[in-house]
Motif scaffolding. Sequence first.
Motif, short mmCIF file in Angstrom:
data_model
loop_
_atom_site.label_atom_id
_atom_site.label_comp_id
_atom_site.label_asym_id
_atom_site.label_seq_id
_atom_site.Cartn_x
_atom_site.Cartn_y
_atom_site.Cartn_z
N VAL A 101 5.82 4.67 -9.04
CA VAL A 101 6.19 6.08 -8.86
C VAL A 101 7.71 6.19 -8.67
O VAL A 101 8.36 7.07 -9.25
CB VAL A 101 5.45 6.67 -7.63
CG1 VAL A 101 6.06 8.00 -7.20
CG2 VAL A 101 3.97 6.83 -7.94
N VAL A 155 0.26 7.95 -11.66
CA VAL A 155 1.66 8.14 -11.25
C VAL A 155 2.02 9.63 -11.29
O VAL A 155 2.66 10.15 -10.36
CB VAL A 155 2.59 7.31 -12.17
CG1 VAL A 155 4.05 7.69 -11.94
CG2 VAL A 155 2.38 5.82 -11.93
N ALA A 207 0.57 11.38 -8.30
CA ALA A 207 1.35 11.14 -7.08
C ALA A 207 2.59 12.04 -7.05
O ALA A 207 2.90 12.64 -6.01
CB ALA A 207 1.75 9.66 -7.00
N ALA A 218 1.55 7.86 -3.20
CA ALA A 218 0.69 6.87 -3.85
C ALA A 218 -0.69 6.86 -3.18
O ALA A 218 -1.73 6.97 -3.84
CB ALA A 218 1.33 5.48 -3.77
N LEU A 241 1.79 0.83 -6.69
CA LEU A 241 1.75 2.18 -7.23
C LEU A 241 2.96 2.98 -6.75
O LEU A 241 3.62 3.68 -7.54
CB LEU A 241 0.44 2.87 -6.81
CG LEU A 241 0.31 4.35 -7.17
CD1 LEU A 241 0.53 4.61 -8.66
CD2 LEU A 241 -1.05 4.90 -6.73
N ALA A 242 3.31 2.86 -5.48
CA ALA A 242 4.50 3.54 -4.96
C ALA A 242 5.75 3.04 -5.66
O ALA A 242 6.69 3.81 -5.92
CB ALA A 242 4.61 3.35 -3.45
#
Lengths: 315, 315, 315
Positions: free
Chosen positions: B156, B17, B20, B303, B152-153
Amino acid sequence: MKLFSSVNDVKDVTALVAEALHLKQDPYAYQHLGKNKTLCLVFLNPSLRTRISTQKAGINLGMNVIVLNIDKEGWALELQDNVIMNGTTVEHIKEAAAVMGEYADIIGVRSFPGLKDREEDYSENIFNKFVEYCGVPVVSLESATRHPLQSLADLVTIQELKTISRPKVVLTWAPHIKALPQAVPNSFAEWMCKADVDFTIAHPAGYELATEFTQGANITHNQNEALKEADFIYVKNWSAYEPYGQVLPGNEDWMLNNKKLEVAPDAKVMHCLPVRRNLELADEILDSARSVVIHEAGNRVWAAQAVLKQMLEAL
Amino acid sequence: MKLFSSVNDVKDVTALVAEALHLKQDPYAYQHLGKNKTLCLVFLNPSLRTRISTQKAGINLGMNVIVLNIDKEGWALELQDNVIMNGTTVEHIKEAAAVMGEYADIIGVRSFPGLKDREEDYSENIFNKFVEYCGVPVVSLESATRHPLQSLADLVTIQELKTISRPKVVLTWAPHIKALPQAVPNSFAEWMCKADVDFTIAHPAGYELATEFTQGANITHNQNEALKEADFIYVKNWSAYEPYGQVLPGNEDWMLNNKKLEVAPDAKVMHCLPVRRNLELADEILDSARSVVIHEAGNRVWAAQAVLKQMLEAL
Amino acid sequence: MKLFSSVNDVKDVTALVAEALHLKQDPYAYQHLGKNKTLCLVFLNPSLRTRISTQKAGINLGMNVIVLNIDKEGWALELQDNVIMNGTTVEHIKEAAAVMGEYADIIGVRSFPGLKDREEDYSENIFNKFVEYCGVPVVSLESATRHPLQSLADLVTIQELKTISRPKVVLTWAPHIKALPQAVPNSFAEWMCKADVDFTIAHPAGYELATEFTQGANITHNQNEALKEADFIYVKNWSAYEPYGQVLPGNEDWMLNNKKLEVAPDAKVMHCLPVRRNLELADEILDSARSVVIHEAGNRVWAAQAVLKQMLEAL
């Protein structure tokens, strides 16, 4: 090079194979050649290997690559001359080709045969019209009767993997449920006839290829006899040339399997892909070390890159 | 990183994270990593965000990106082993994956579930065959049961926008007219269970997710109770896991609107998109400042770039 | 420039034409402008010239270009506000546009009219929603009522090829079997009305264009009279504005041929392409030296590049 449509467009086949193998060792050495040059790849039919390997070849040479699925993303093409276009076609190939010639430094074209009208297909009407009207160098991405980038990659593969100077290469017909073009076997035959190999074609009666592609080849209907002591066995289905585009009944026993390979214990097995497993070629071969089909597909990049490099040098 | 298919492939979620968010500040700092590297993105299904954000992530890292809509531009894929391919499929996934591995340094694959056969979908047959046969690192662009780049996005986005150290995050089921995969909720759940958040899942009876994804989550059928004092509300429809792929009657009152948000006055609302307005989520929320769905979609780039960067570093 | 949807978005038409001709001489001089900038081209309809020329224009300026056939590769778009999306549309244009604005520095959009509902088409609902929601500069790749990149390329072509300072330019309606949009003639008319040319529109009764596009033009139903001493003849079919989208019976004799050109012996013939041969325009003209349609298509690159350059400079 201004045109790559058949082995006859190549001045020195041995040198072109050597160029491909050189590029495989040093893929990025010529990026200056393609700087600010545009490669436009036009597809009238599906493609996986040709599509990606030719894109990659252009990129490796520093080119900008633009891909067009022309019938889906562009307009339905009219192919005949002197017609009133009041039907379903929206753009004449004359304009489509000429316009792309305005945007591209090199054009690649894929266009399969209809398999209905032999004279039409063997006239290479679509491919030749692109060449005639676009005004820039053209590379065939498989036309109605030939697939020269495939054949060059095949020859590169044989050159790489052969263990004797003049290997025995056998093209053997394989069963299929659909009528497939003769482009790959035509092309493979004419390249092998120009290469330093001992070349045999085996197919059932009725699947004779057009003789213009097979001058110098041994041709037999006896598959077992053909396979004996082969170094490379190239498996491929094709539909009949006469009666054109037909699938003849029978011949299912022509599928290659391990039993048949007993007479060729050292043979490597090739196929252009896509392959229908257990119809054209048995799992037991494709999943074995003697299959080189993936390696062969990998060589498509270097074949395309060698051709594009020679075209860039001649711009 | 050699594989990115689930949160379990990530050694250190917190560090990924952070990576990113670092790339978001400095997107072009690592273009040397991708020089002369090819990213091939293979789609068996539609895509907007994943398609463009992953292309952009690769380009930001200096990669060459090739996109293939394989079933439309390539050949219909056979997915089962040991079959005679005498039907409609033209190329076995074994060959397709292996060939693409010859051309690509990293491959991304999107393949949705059929939602007919749970065992087949949850075996991740297609995605796993790509991984098994392509021989290069693979990133999931959404598979049958997971969508890890989305998750993941999402994490984030939560990390960026949270105002307390351990926010309350609620995944709430939403109505839909079609049977949708469980991939996004499965994936979101397993990422949240590994993150430093207070995580609750709310859904109507009958929409239980597979327990392997929800270990550690609070699970309730009481949406109103779940939403109370939430910091982030993640809205998503999914079809039932048991009976598999079914849309159960009723539950239209689960659509999120302002009235329901009264118990969570500070909550930010998330959705992976595409969203069906006024069916899954009311206009009044999507058009308000509390919706962060566009910001969340923007984070898809960072991501993907974080994952691709770690893959490039491990090549 | 922040928006390029019509001639009204251009501060100085003469300067923009000069810019295009300058870029034609020196295509790669501004590659620093586009470095690490993304151009996203979104197509809701087919395209050949616009697709490739605009890609090439972006690449010439150093941009990364991503192409999306949104309805085929992405999701079916909902265009109406305040609806419950429980039908066939999957994503609202609000989200689609806003998300693409997260990924792109400049967006190009192609969206044809439905030709059913004039008010809807002439409201430019789709194009304007993209502009409203994406948050970045937008260039029209042809919208419901205008095709400004085509018109700019047309004016560039006239500027290049004219032999007198104020040439006579005639837009003449041509027969067709399908109902075509008014976008090209609308756009051509409004650009010509702003350019230093003597401009005439000839069409059969019933094919009047909306008056907002034709202020300052000579308009006649007498094709022969219009063509006299023309320097440039622009051939194009369009369907009726009133009754909207209709093909009126008759008028087949409006097809341009050599006989009709006798009154304009020096005229160059233009068409935006695709052209239906021997329906809109005779072979004898298209295959002659007086046709400039391919040259005109080539100029699409420089028109697009001039617009994109001004947008990059204003970022």
